[in-house]
Write a protein that holds these residues in place. Structure first.
Motif, PDB file in Angstrom:
ATOM      1  N   ASP A 158       0.988  -1.387   0.123  1.00  0.00           N
ATOM      2  CA  ASP A 158      -0.472   0.291   0.324  1.00  0.00           C
ATOM      3  C   ASP A 158       0.912   1.335  -0.059  1.00  0.00           C
ATOM      4  OD1 ASP A 158       0.600   0.247   2.555  1.00  0.00           O
ATOM      5  OD2 ASP A 158      -1.301   0.296   3.500  1.00  0.00           O
ATOM      6  N   ALA A 159       0.017   2.627  -0.009  1.00  0.00           N
ATOM      7  CA  ALA A 159       1.232   3.841  -0.071  1.00  0.00           C
ATOM      8  C   ALA A 159       1.725   3.888   0.748  1.00  0.00           C
ATOM      9  CB  ALA A 159       0.383   4.701   0.561  1.00  0.00           C
ATOM     10  N   SER A 160       1.835   3.948   1.841  1.00  0.00           N
ATOM     11  CA  SER A 160       3.069   3.578   3.479  1.00  0.00           C
ATOM     12  C   SER A 160       4.596   2.723   3.237  1.00  0.00           C
ATOM     13  CB  SER A 160       1.972   3.398   4.414  1.00  0.00           C
ATOM     14  OG  SER A 160       1.287   2.701   5.092  1.00  0.00           O
ATOM     15  N   GLY A 161       3.842   1.481   2.419  1.00  0.00           N
ATOM     16  CA  GLY A 161       4.553   0.555   2.469  1.00  0.00           C
ATOM     17  C   GLY A 161       4.674  -0.896   3.024  1.00  0.00           C
ATOM     18  N   GLU A 162       3.544  -0.785   3.342  1.00  0.00           N
ATOM     19  CA  GLU A 162       2.577  -2.221   4.439  1.00  0.00           C
ATOM     20  C   GLU A 162       2.370  -2.775   2.836  1.00  0.00           C
ATOM     21  OE1 GLU A 162       3.255  -2.767   7.634  1.00  0.00           O
ATOM     22  OE2 GLU A 162       4.153  -0.787   7.582  1.00  0.00           O
ATOM     23  N   THR A 163       2.528  -4.664   3.451  1.00  0.00           N
ATOM     24  CA  THR A 163       2.656  -5.445   2.591  1.00  0.00           C
ATOM     25  C   THR A 163       1.005  -6.351   2.499  1.00  0.00           C
ATOM     26  OG1 THR A 163       4.410  -5.887   2.374  1.00  0.00           O
ATOM     27  CG2 THR A 163       2.895  -7.656   1.713  1.00  0.00           C
ATOM     28  N   VAL A 164       0.180  -5.570   2.061  1.00  0.00           N
ATOM     29  CA  VAL A 164      -1.370  -5.815   1.731  1.00  0.00           C
ATOM     30  C   VAL A 164      -1.357  -7.295   1.218  1.00  0.00           C
ATOM     31  CG1 VAL A 164      -4.012  -5.724   0.522  1.00  0.00           C
ATOM     32  CG2 VAL A 164      -2.091  -3.493   0.821  1.00  0.00           C
ATOM     33  N   GLY A 165      -0.387  -7.634   0.206  1.00  0.00           N
ATOM     34  CA  GLY A 165      -0.913  -9.619  -0.226  1.00  0.00           C
ATOM     35  C   GLY A 165      -0.455 -10.074  -1.436  1.00  0.00           C
ATOM     36  N   THR A 166      -0.599 -10.855  -1.999  1.00  0.00           N
ATOM     37  CA  THR A 166      -0.764 -11.116  -3.329  1.00  0.00           C
ATOM     38  C   THR A 166      -1.510 -11.626  -4.424  1.00  0.00           C
ATOM     39  OG1 THR A 166       1.091 -12.556  -2.057  1.00  0.00           O
ATOM     40  CG2 THR A 166       1.145 -12.883  -4.708  1.00  0.00           C
ATOM     41  N   VAL A 167      -1.049 -11.143  -5.609  1.00  0.00           N
ATOM     42  CA  VAL A 167      -2.032 -10.756  -6.610  1.00  0.00           C
ATOM     43  C   VAL A 167      -2.702 -12.114  -6.508  1.00  0.00           C
ATOM     44  CG1 VAL A 167      -2.315 -10.218  -8.865  1.00  0.00           C
ATOM     45  CG2 VAL A 167      -1.030  -9.272  -7.524  1.00  0.00           C
ATOM     46  N   ASP A 168      -3.848 -12.967  -7.258  1.00  0.00           N
ATOM     47  CA  ASP A 168      -4.606 -13.468  -7.180  1.00  0.00           C
ATOM     48  C   ASP A 168      -5.723 -13.821  -8.823  1.00  0.00           C
ATOM     49  OD1 ASP A 168      -7.043 -13.415  -6.304  1.00  0.00           O
ATOM     50  OD2 ASP A 168      -6.619 -14.517  -4.394  1.00  0.00           O
ATOM     51  N   GLU A 169      -5.496 -12.492  -9.050  1.00  0.00           N
ATOM     52  CA  GLU A 169      -6.350 -12.435 -10.258  1.00  0.00           C
ATOM     53  C   GLU A 169      -6.112 -10.696 -10.592  1.00  0.00           C
ATOM     54  OE1 GLU A 169     -10.745 -12.603 -11.781  1.00  0.00           O
ATOM     55  OE2 GLU A 169     -10.610 -12.962  -9.997  1.00  0.00           O
ATOM     56  N   VAL A 170      -6.335 -11.527 -12.040  1.00  0.00           N
ATOM     57  CA  VAL A 170      -6.341  -9.572 -12.559  1.00  0.00           C
ATOM     58  C   VAL A 170      -7.373  -9.620 -14.065  1.00  0.00           C
ATOM     59  CG1 VAL A 170      -4.926  -8.023 -14.022  1.00  0.00           C
ATOM     60  CG2 VAL A 170      -3.248  -9.890 -12.122  1.00  0.00           C
ATOM     61  N   HIS A 171      -7.868  -8.864 -14.050  1.00  0.00           N
ATOM     62  CA  HIS A 171      -8.938  -8.733 -14.831  1.00  0.00           C
ATOM     63  C   HIS A 171      -8.911  -7.072 -15.309  1.00  0.00           C
ATOM     64  CE1 HIS A 171     -13.226  -9.083 -16.765  1.00  0.00           C
ATOM     65  NE2 HIS A 171     -13.012  -7.763 -16.253  1.00  0.00           N
ATOM     66  N   LEU A 172      -8.595  -7.403 -16.916  1.00  0.00           N
ATOM     67  CA  LEU A 172      -8.016  -6.337 -17.389  1.00  0.00           C
ATOM     68  C   LEU A 172      -9.651  -5.195 -18.194  1.00  0.00           C
ATOM     69  CD1 LEU A 172      -5.324  -7.099 -19.950  1.00  0.00           C
ATOM     70  CD2 LEU A 172      -5.209  -6.147 -17.795  1.00  0.00           C
ATOM     71  N   ALA A 173      -9.579  -4.444 -18.059  1.00  0.00           N
ATOM     72  CA  ALA A 173     -11.363  -3.014 -18.371  1.00  0.00           C
ATOM     73  C   ALA A 173     -11.796  -4.224 -19.075  1.00  0.00           C
ATOM     74  CB  ALA A 173     -11.082  -2.442 -18.658  1.00  0.00           C
ATOM     75  N   ASP A 174     -13.272  -3.963 -18.958  1.00  0.00           N
ATOM     76  CA  ASP A 174     -14.153  -4.262 -20.481  1.00  0.00           C
ATOM     77  C   ASP A 174     -15.521  -3.474 -20.250  1.00  0.00           C
ATOM     78  OD1 ASP A 174     -16.177  -5.556 -22.323  1.00  0.00           O
ATOM     79  OD2 ASP A 174     -16.533  -7.212 -21.385  1.00  0.00           O
ATOM     80  N   ALA A 175     -15.534  -2.571 -21.396  1.00  0.00           N
ATOM     81  CA  ALA A 175     -15.704  -1.466 -21.908  1.00  0.00           C
ATOM     82  C   ALA A 175     -17.323  -1.423 -21.717  1.00  0.00           C
ATOM     83  CB  ALA A 175     -15.471  -0.299 -22.858  1.00  0.00           C
ATOM     84  N   GLY A 176     -17.480  -3.262 -22.859  1.00  0.00           N
ATOM     85  CA  GLY A 176     -19.128  -3.325 -23.346  1.00  0.00           C
ATOM     86  C   GLY A 176     -19.108  -4.509 -22.373  1.00  0.00           C
ATOM     87  N   ALA A 177     -18.768  -4.836 -21.266  1.00  0.00           N
ATOM     88  CA  ALA A 177     -18.879  -5.623 -19.678  1.00  0.00           C
ATOM     89  C   ALA A 177     -20.915  -5.396 -19.802  1.00  0.00           C
ATOM     90  CB  ALA A 177     -18.361  -5.889 -18.971  1.00  0.00           C
TER      91      ALA A 177
END
Length: 121
Positions: A22-41
């Motif tokens: 996060d912005a203060s340098g604290e570990t939040v966790g690990t990425v387990d999914e990436v979903h890219l934008a879908d303007a027509g969702a």
């Protein structure tokens, strides 16, 4: 009207397994999914998947388990894209990061521009 051209900004460099800080340098966790934008969702009540196990089902499954997100927040994340973080410690559970909340991606680390407690859950 402009044509949607796909992901822009640092989200395009995010992959599963990266550490999220996060912005203060604290570990939040690990990425387990990436979903890219879908303007027509497809969004909102009354939408159904074209086929069992189709894209609408996948997106619904991403939010279902343990999520406190309301339908409006889910629709927004589907349109703009997100990374889902498997958070740990005090922030355990899933957190959702919008592309605008990603400050940078360097090496195997995603640096956020917000505090962990500001993330959607």
């Amino acid at each position: 009207m402009t044509e949607f051209t796909g992901p822009t900004g640092p989200i395009r460099d995010v992959t599963t397994g990266m550490t999220v800080v996060d912005a203060s340098g604290e570990t939040v966790g690990t990425v387990d999914e990436v979903h890219l934008a879908d303007a027509g969702a497809a969004t909102g009540a009354g939408q159904s998947p074209d086929e069992p196990g189709g894209p609408v089902t996948w997106i619904a499954d991403a939010f279902r388990a343990g999520s406190e997100l309301n339908q409006q927040a889910q629709d927004q994340l589907t349109r703009v894209g997100y990374i889902r973080v498997d958070a740990r410690g005090l922030f355990s559970g899933h957190r959702y990061v919008e592309p605008r909340e990603i400050a940078s991606v360097v090496g195997d680390q995603v640096q956020l521009s917000v505090a962990a407690d500001q993330l959607l859950k």
